[in-house]
Scaffold this motif. Structure first.
Motif, PDB file in Angstrom:
ATOM      1  N   LEU A  36      -1.726  10.990  -1.146  1.00  0.00           N
ATOM      2  CA  LEU A  36      -1.518   9.867  -1.621  1.00  0.00           C
ATOM      3  C   LEU A  36      -1.765   8.713  -0.736  1.00  0.00           C
ATOM      4  N   VAL A  37      -2.219   7.785  -1.490  1.00  0.00           N
ATOM      5  CA  VAL A  37      -2.376   6.507  -0.707  1.00  0.00           C
ATOM      6  C   VAL A  37      -1.571   5.261  -1.346  1.00  0.00           C
ATOM      7  N   HIS A  38      -0.371   5.028  -0.840  1.00  0.00           N
ATOM      8  CA  HIS A  38       0.409   4.233  -1.093  1.00  0.00           C
ATOM      9  C   HIS A  38       0.166   2.667  -0.876  1.00  0.00           C
ATOM     10  N   LEU A  39      -0.245   1.828  -2.010  1.00  0.00           N
ATOM     11  CA  LEU A  39      -0.638   0.362  -2.021  1.00  0.00           C
ATOM     12  C   LEU A  39       0.731  -0.394  -1.849  1.00  0.00           C
ATOM     13  N   VAL A  40       0.871  -1.398  -0.910  1.00  0.00           N
ATOM     14  CA  VAL A  40       1.871  -2.179  -0.663  1.00  0.00           C
ATOM     15  C   VAL A  40       1.474  -3.543  -0.686  1.00  0.00           C
ATOM     16  N   ASP A  41       1.961  -4.523  -1.598  1.00  0.00           N
ATOM     17  CA  ASP A  41       1.545  -5.905  -1.682  1.00  0.00           C
ATOM     18  C   ASP A  41       2.371  -6.524  -0.367  1.00  0.00           C
ATOM     19  N   ILE A  42       1.654  -6.740   0.562  1.00  0.00           N
ATOM     20  CA  ILE A  42       2.234  -7.379   1.993  1.00  0.00           C
ATOM     21  C   ILE A  42       2.327  -8.665   2.142  1.00  0.00           C
ATOM     22  N   SER A  43       1.646  -9.226   1.045  1.00  0.00           N
ATOM     23  CA  SER A  43       1.852 -10.777   1.034  1.00  0.00           C
ATOM     24  C   SER A  43       3.176 -11.318   0.797  1.00  0.00           C
ATOM     25  N   GLY A  44       3.856 -10.669  -0.090  1.00  0.00           N
ATOM     26  CA  GLY A  44       5.261 -11.129  -0.229  1.00  0.00           C
ATOM     27  C   GLY A  44       5.112 -12.305  -0.970  1.00  0.00           C
ATOM     28  N   ILE A  45       4.021 -12.803  -1.617  1.00  0.00           N
ATOM     29  CA  ILE A  45       3.864 -14.063  -2.455  1.00  0.00           C
ATOM     30  C   ILE A  45       4.783 -13.964  -3.935  1.00  0.00           C
ATOM     31  N   GLU A  46       5.067 -13.023  -4.160  1.00  0.00           N
ATOM     32  CA  GLU A  46       5.777 -12.984  -5.601  1.00  0.00           C
ATOM     33  C   GLU A  46       7.247 -12.897  -5.019  1.00  0.00           C
ATOM     34  N   GLY A  47       7.751 -13.020  -3.867  1.00  0.00           N
ATOM     35  CA  GLY A  47       9.289 -13.141  -3.360  1.00  0.00           C
ATOM     36  C   GLY A  47       9.944 -11.915  -3.322  1.00  0.00           C
TER      37      GLY A  47
END
Length: 426
Positions: free
Chosen positions: A239-250
């Motif tokens: 598994l490759v777990h993608l995380v939105d590290i930007s946090g731009i959506e709060g």
């Protein structure tokens, strides 16, 4: 993508045996010459990589193989019914509908499985001639083809599964690293079906990747389309777990990562044990240094890579690491979490075969025959009194006499069992 279907299968019935007589010149009183019926066609299921969904079964759910033809004169056998071949995608599992038992797991291209056998053709009257019956006026009916109701489930067979919340960039990443063209947009749940693609790192290194649609909290309980999505993760080796590290959506990337891992664990503990690489996507938009906080929290437990699917920064390093992890991962990761019952079909079908019993009336003689009778005659010695008593008791247990009464037998009538003829008395 259609990844679930229910179908009903019916193998072909065997053709009836024929009652016929020799009519050659100079032999007006020739003996029996009825031919055997042809066997019914069987149903075979074959896995192929040329299919990727179960869409074919959306509008057609009943399948029947061809019946065998009846026997003919002059000992001519009827033609065998044609087998029916049904194709399914690699990664499909078969469940028997009533019991929900898994009876087959298709993991290789070209793999075939006999799911329902055609009925045996009936024997013509030529087979029933013996020292007692010189001119048998009956033949055997063909046996019914086997029937079974199935549930088909397609569980994507991929080396790598991309998981994560909706809108973290999985579709963008798969469009960058493969030739797949998923729908991409900036809103949640853009992907409703898994997308498969082949990643070619170089001439010697490649692997299959599946973009698993975004999971949400409660997916393990079927929230959203949770079960439909989690079904496909079972097959992935890594598994490759993608995380939105930007946090731009709060959102909090650390909380998001924990949420998805917990959903995997709650669905099945085995998913939580799969090898996993973490990809911190949208790192070019990480203005609050969420990356440092994430690595501080999980850096000792996971291999973590900063990437940007939009700019392709860090993607090459992620692919190299993923391929290396695949080399260290056993092929058995393809195996199902549930067990396959390889003996189910044999037990399922043999119940009816073992109770094969036939009745006929030939002139004034009632005839009993079939597999059970043949087996019984092999086990008794009719010259021995105790053995004869055992023989009679077994006939009663088989309800042979009850059936003969239904046919109208009366005291003093003759009954033929094999080459044995006896008079019937209460």
């Amino acid at each position: 993508m259609i990844d679930y279907a229910q179908i009903s299968l019916k193998a072909g019935d065997g053709g009836n045996g024929a009652v016929a007589w020799r009519r050659e010149k100079y032999e007006p009183t020739g003996g029996p010459a009825g031919g055997d019926g042809g066997d019914g066609g069987s149903i075979i299921i074959k896995a192929t990589r040329n299919l990727s969904t179960l869409d074919e079964f959306r509008y057609k759910n009943k399948y029947k193989a061809q019946n065998g033809e009846p026997g003919g004169k002059s000992k001519k056998s009827g033609k065998k019914g044609d087998d029916l071949l049904i194709k399914v995608p690699v990664g499909t599992i078969l469940r028997e509908k009533e019991s929900n038992t898994i009876i087959k797991d298709f993991k290789t291209d070209g793999e075939e499985f006999l799911i329902a056998k055609g009925g045996r053709g009936g024997r013509g009257n030529v087979h029933f001639k013996n020292s007692i019956r010189q001119a048998p006026r009956f033949a055997e009916n063909g046996k019914k083809g086997q029937e079974i109701d199935l549930i088909l489930e397609l569980k994507v067979l991929a080396d790598v599964g991309l998981v994560g919340l909706p809108n973290v960039g999985k579709s963008t990443l798969i469009s960058v690293v493969t030739s797949a063209k998923p729908k991409i947009a900036n809103y949640h749940f853009t992907t409703l079906d898994p997308n498969l693609g082949v990643v070619n790192i170089d001439k010697e290194r490649s692997f299959i990747v599946a973009d698993i649609p975004g999971l949400i909290e409660g997916a393990n309980e079927g929230q959203g389309l949770g079960h439909d999505f989690l079904r496909h993760i079972e097959r992935c080796r890594v598994l490759v777990h993608l995380v939105d590290i930007s946090g731009i959506e709060g959102r909090d990337p650390i909380a998001d990562f924990r949420l998805i891992n917990e959903e995997l664990r709650l669905y099945n503990e085995s998913l939580a044990d799969k090898p996993m690489i973490v990809a911190l996507n949208k790192s070019d938009l990480d203005f609050n240094d969420n990356t440092s906080k994430f690595i501080a929290e999980f850096g000792e437990s996971y291999d973590i890579y900063k990437i940007s699917a939009a700019t392709t920064d860090g993607v090459k390093e992620l692919l190299d690491a993923t391929y290396s992890l695949l080399l260290d991962t056993e092929e058995k990761q393809y195996d199902l979490i549930e067990e396959v019952d390889e003996d189910f079909l044999e037990e399922f079908y043999n119940k009816e075969i073992e109770y094969d019993l036939e009745f006929a009336k030939d002139n004034d003689i009632y005839v009993v025959y079939g597999k059970r009778i043949d087996n019984l005659l092999e086990r008794v010695n009719l010259e021995d009194y105790d053995s004869r008593m055992y023989f009679e008791q077994k006939l009663r247990e088989m309800e042979v006499f009850d059936r003969l009464k239904e046919m109208g037998i009366e005291e003093g009538d003759s009954v033929a069992v094999g080459e044995i003829v006896f008079e019937y008395f209460e």
